[in-house]
Design a protein around this motif. Structure first.
Motif, short mmCIF file in Angstrom:
data_model
loop_
_atom_site.label_atom_id
_atom_site.label_comp_id
_atom_site.label_asym_id
_atom_site.label_seq_id
_atom_site.Cartn_x
_atom_site.Cartn_y
_atom_site.Cartn_z
N GLY A 1 0.90 -1.10 -0.01
CA GLY A 1 -0.05 0.00 -0.08
C GLY A 1 0.94 1.35 -0.21
N SER B 1 2.36 1.54 -3.25
CA SER B 1 1.72 2.08 -4.40
C SER B 1 1.35 3.55 -4.38
CB SER B 1 0.17 1.38 -3.97
OG SER B 1 -0.91 1.68 -5.03
N SER B 2 1.29 4.07 -3.13
CA SER B 2 1.31 5.55 -2.93
C SER B 2 2.39 6.35 -3.66
CB SER B 2 0.95 6.03 -1.35
OG SER B 2 -0.01 5.48 -0.90
N THR C 1 1.86 6.09 -7.46
CA THR C 1 0.68 6.97 -7.89
C THR C 1 1.20 8.41 -7.96
OG1 THR C 1 -1.04 5.59 -7.29
CG2 THR C 1 -1.27 7.81 -7.14
N SER D 1 -3.01 -3.67 -2.98
CA SER D 1 -3.46 -2.61 -2.33
C SER D 1 -3.22 -1.23 -3.50
CB SER D 1 -2.66 -2.06 -1.22
OG SER D 1 -3.00 -1.13 -0.46
N ARG E 1 -3.82 2.81 -4.78
CA ARG E 1 -4.07 4.37 -4.43
C ARG E 1 -4.56 5.21 -5.76
NH1 ARG E 1 -3.60 1.85 -0.36
NH2 ARG E 1 -2.55 2.49 1.57
N SER E 2 -5.27 6.19 -5.74
CA SER E 2 -5.90 6.93 -6.77
C SER E 2 -4.94 8.15 -6.65
CB SER E 2 -7.23 6.77 -6.81
OG SER E 2 -7.83 6.98 -8.05
N GLY F 1 -12.75 -0.59 0.21
CA GLY F 1 -12.21 0.62 0.15
C GLY F 1 -13.04 1.70 -0.25
N ALA G 1 -8.36 4.92 -2.20
CA ALA G 1 -7.53 3.81 -1.73
C ALA G 1 -8.55 2.48 -1.66
CB ALA G 1 -6.89 4.09 -0.30
#
Length: 819
Positions: free
Chosen positions: A359, A362-363, A366, A386, A388-389, A411, A415
């Motif tokens: 996670g 992923s952050s 992104t 996991s 993230r957007s 979620g 996220a």
């Protein structure tokens, strides 16, 4: 990464002025408050002075009254109660305060935190069996359970009641629990919907024990900030009050964590919570078990609190090392296996990745590529992911679209987490990109900085920086405000922090500013002394050894192109150039000094006279040479402007006939220093006889300076090639309009001409949006001759007309009365 600076519109200037006066604030701070939607003085007062009395009654939350009754019933019956919490900081803190609340009520209570690695997110059937075997009659979920339809049904069959408290997105079918408390449930009338998981649990605690639950505000604030929910409304009140409590927290575990994190005696803010405290709590759940975190926040033993805090600190160090390794591997995957021109949603996977770290990584992915991402850790034939957007893209909806590929997911907008079969990953990836393609365009993938306002006429000082603290706490939906500061002159640059970071000392209006650019030490040579820069950044108070000073934390810097307006005006003059035939220049007040060798000293002498003087300078070469001469001779008492103004001594630069129409009504002496680019201006001044003396100083050697400037705007074949080559062969090339000079390494006027002509020939496509160009190459087989373009023809024809004009005014006889 380049950013798109998006400035907010001034919505209500009158309200800005009222706020500025009533609260004695700087204008840019008053503007920031209005930008954030506080559109009357009552709302402004609530924003600046959040108070616990403004919080809503917990009993307005649907299901909470029934939940309180059910819980109290089980306590009276001495039934065992299990709190089922999530393993992130939101779940940990919510579990902790609910556990302490039920203990205060005399409940036989325990808690269950699922193992992130073995069990994953949410309620699972094996956990239900374990809780059943322990003899629990009631399960209360915290920060999970809203999608657990099957698991809740199983618990009911075993005779266990379940109260679900959650804040995540609500699915189409709700679990058939005894009570479901979630402010997002359809038709829920609770006035504030953005509570975190711990926020919902806190409301349940308030319903159970009243204001005694306010003692937990520091813990609630910790979970609220960590879960990145909007810091508006009740969340803002919770966090503001909770942060005040943290410095002298009565919670032994939190106190120990603050101590081991090096935050003792500090005024803790949301940065400390989000980037110092929360990662230490998250580390245990990511690598081992989050049970120790609940033990930390519920213990009354100082020794145990210190031991757990030290353990969490060491786990966080391990987490940081793993994160760096995984991030490096993820970046390699992106750069080698993903075509970012075709894939708008990044999906990465590996059997070597720790599922507890994906996670965070992923952050980072992104943030680096400004695209939604999901990282999947594969174990056997199953993967746990996991994601993230980015702003404006709902990752939960995207995953729901591809839900047929998944075992499970949960979620919210920014996220989400998933469980997936290994052989479904590629299909999942394709569906996510199919969804992203329908929702995102190239411009959506450009990272933005939301600018509150441009600070033009106010000094950025400690007073303003201290006023900004009234807007805290900063976080989601109430971010630290970013401002533009224009036209700063670079005075000095140097690196700090072992050359990792860059400091710039820059000046504006006799005020020097200290600017810090984190992780930009390698760019030190880019910003040279004398450069003019615009900054988008944050105002900060830097304290060192008790000394406080203002610094600007730069998020992005743009180097200003020199002479942009000059080249634009020059293009306009050349494209519209007309010459007039004049065999002689007839004006009774001519002073003909054409070809003078020492024109600079002539100007100095005129400036030191008692008469008003306007010097018209047209080329860059002569302007720089003249101003340097005047400064060397310690003369600065003149105005440099493009328009005629009522002063005694001035240099007119980059002017046209409209700017100087009334020049002779102001100045006794008008001097043509070099050959003008605007024939109409030249002849208009000569034609108007208002007793001004007209001095002609230009000579034939000036034509070189004129032609040099003209050739700076007429594109050559090599310029077209340079622009075309810098546009990608496939996919889109994103260029900011105010940065075309920096991107193509050509002046912006020439670049704009090149782009327009390339488009005219069908060689490229251009889409525009505000300050952005989206450029794409077209595939055409036939060759083109740039010289055939009408713009190029016009430029070369105008150049010839200008030369004819220049030679004429050099040779034309003068009828002069005064010498």
């Amino acid at each position: 990464m380049a950013y798109n600076w998006v400035s907010k519109k001034i919505l209500n200037e009158n309200l800005v002025e009222k706020i500025k006066i009533k609260y004695k604030l700087k204008e840019y701070i008053a503007q920031t408050i209005v930008n954030r939607g506080y559109d009357d003085l009552k709302k402004v007062d609530e924003y600046l002075n959040p108070d616990l009395n403004m919080m809503h009654s917990p009993f307005l939350l649907d299901g909470i009254e029934k939940a309180s009754s059910v819980i109290k019933y089980h306590i009276e019956k001495n039934n065992k109660i299990t709190i089922y919490g999530d393993y992130d900081v939101d779940g940990i803190t919510g579990t902790s305060i609910l556990y302490k609340t039920l203990k205060k009520l005399g409940a036989d209570v325990n808690f269950y935190i699922p193992d992130r690695l073995q069990e994953g997110y949410g309620i699972n059937l094996n956990a239900i069996e374990k809780i059943y075997n322990l003899g629990s009659s009631l399960i209360i979920t915290v920060d999970c359970g809203i999608t657990s339809v099957i698991e809740v049904e199983h618990a009911k069959k075993l005779g266990i009641e379940i109260i679900v408290t959650d804040h995540h997105q609500v699915p189409d079918v709700l679990p058939d629990a005894t009570c479901v408390i979630n402010p997002h449930i359809k038709n829920c009338t609770y006035p504030y919907r953005e509570l975190s998981g711990v926020g919902v649990a806190f409301k349940l605690c308030l319903a159970l024990i009243g204001d005694d639950a306010l003692d937990y505000l520091d813990i609630v604030a910790l979970g609220t900030v960590a879960d990145i929910v909007p810091l508006t409304g009740e969340n803002r009140i919770i966090v503001k009050e909770g942060l005040k409590m943290m410095k002298n927290s009565k919670n032994k575990g939190l106190k120990a964590l603050i101590n081991v994190s090096g935050l003792n005696n500090k005024d803790i803010n949301t940065y400390h919570v989000g980037f110092v405290l929360a990662p230490r709590l998250n580390a245990a759940g990511r690598l081992e078990s989050a049970v120790s975190c609940v033990n930390l926040l519920t213990t009354d033993d100082d020794i145990e609190a210190n031991r757990i805090a030290e353990y969490l600190n060491s786990e966080n160090i391990k987490r940081q090392e793993l994160e760096k390794k995984m991030l490096d591997e993820a970046i390699v995957q992106v750069e080698t296996k993903i075509d970012l021109d075709k894939e708008k949603f990044i999906v990465l996977y590996s059997e070597d990745w720790h599922p507890g770290i994906i996670g965070i990584v992923s952050s980072r992915i992104t943030e680096k590529y400004n695209r939604p991402s999901i990282l999947i850790s594969i174990c056997g034939d199953t993967g746990k992911g996991s994601g993230r957007s980015i702003k404006g893209f709902n990752i939960y909806d995207a995953i729901k679209y591809a839900g047929d590929c998944l075992i499970g997911f949960g979620g919210h907008e920014m996220a989400a987490g998933i469980t997936i079969k290994k052989d479904e990953i590629e299909s999942f990836k394709d569906k996510l990109n199919e969804y992203a393609e329908s929702k995102l365009n190239d411009i959506d993938l450009i990272p933005t900085i939301e600018i509150e306002t441009s600070i033009e006429n106010e000094t950025i000082d400690l007073e303003g920086a201290n006023q900004l603290s009234l807007l805290e706490p900063f976080g989601n939906s109430n971010p630290m405000p970013a401002y533009i500061i224009n036209h700063l002159h670079v005075k000095q640059t140097y690196t700090v922090g072992n050359n990792k970071h860059l400091r710039i000392i820059a000046q504006k209006n006799d005020m020097c500013y200290d600017i810090i650019l984190f992780h930009m030490g390698s760019e030190a040579n880019k910003f040279k002394e004398g450069y003019i820069i615009d900054i988008a950044g944050y105002i900060n108070v830097n304290e060192w050894n008790g000394d406080k000073k203002v610094e600007i934390i730069a998020k992005d810097i743009k180097i200003k192109e020199k002479n942009t307006i000059f080249f634009r005006n020059l293009l306009n003059n050349i494209m519209n150039f007309n010459d007039f035939t004049a065999e002689s220049l007839d004006n009774k007040n001519f002073i003909d000094m054409r070809g003078i060798q020492d024109r600079q000293s002539y100007i100095l002498k005129m400036f030191r006279s008692n008469e008003s003087v306007a010097v018209i300078v047209n080329t860059r070469y002569h302007l720089n040479k003249l101003i340097n001469y005047l400064i060397v001779h310690d003369y600065r008492d003149f105005k440099l402007s493009s328009k005629a103004v009522n002063v005694e001594k001035m240099i007119l630069w980059n002017s046209n006939y409209k700017d100087v129409d009334y020049l002779q009504s102001i100045f006794k002496n008008i001097i043509f220093y070099d050959i003008p680019f605007d024939s109409k201006m030249f002849y208009n001044i000569l034609a108007n006889d208002k007793n001004s003396k007209i001095h002609l100083l230009y000579g034939k050697e000036d034509i070189k300076a004129n032609l040099k400037d003209i050739f700076e705007i007429i594109p050559r074949r090599s310029d077209f090639a340079k622009v075309y080559i810098n546009i990608k062969k496939s996919g889109s090339t994103i260029v900011f309009k105010d940065q075309v000079y920096d991107y193509f390494k050509l002046n912006s006027v020439k670049v704009m001409l090149c782009l327009k002509i390339l488009k005219n020939f069908g060689l490229i496509k251009i889409e525009e949006s505000d300050n952005i160009f989206v450029l794409r190459r077209n595939n055409i087989e036939s060759k083109v001759d740039i010289k055939d373009d009408e713009i190029i023809k016009k430029l070369y024809a105008s150049r010839k007309i200008f030369l004819r004009f220049a030679f004429r005014i050099l040779k034309t006889k003068i009828k002069e009365e005064t010498a």
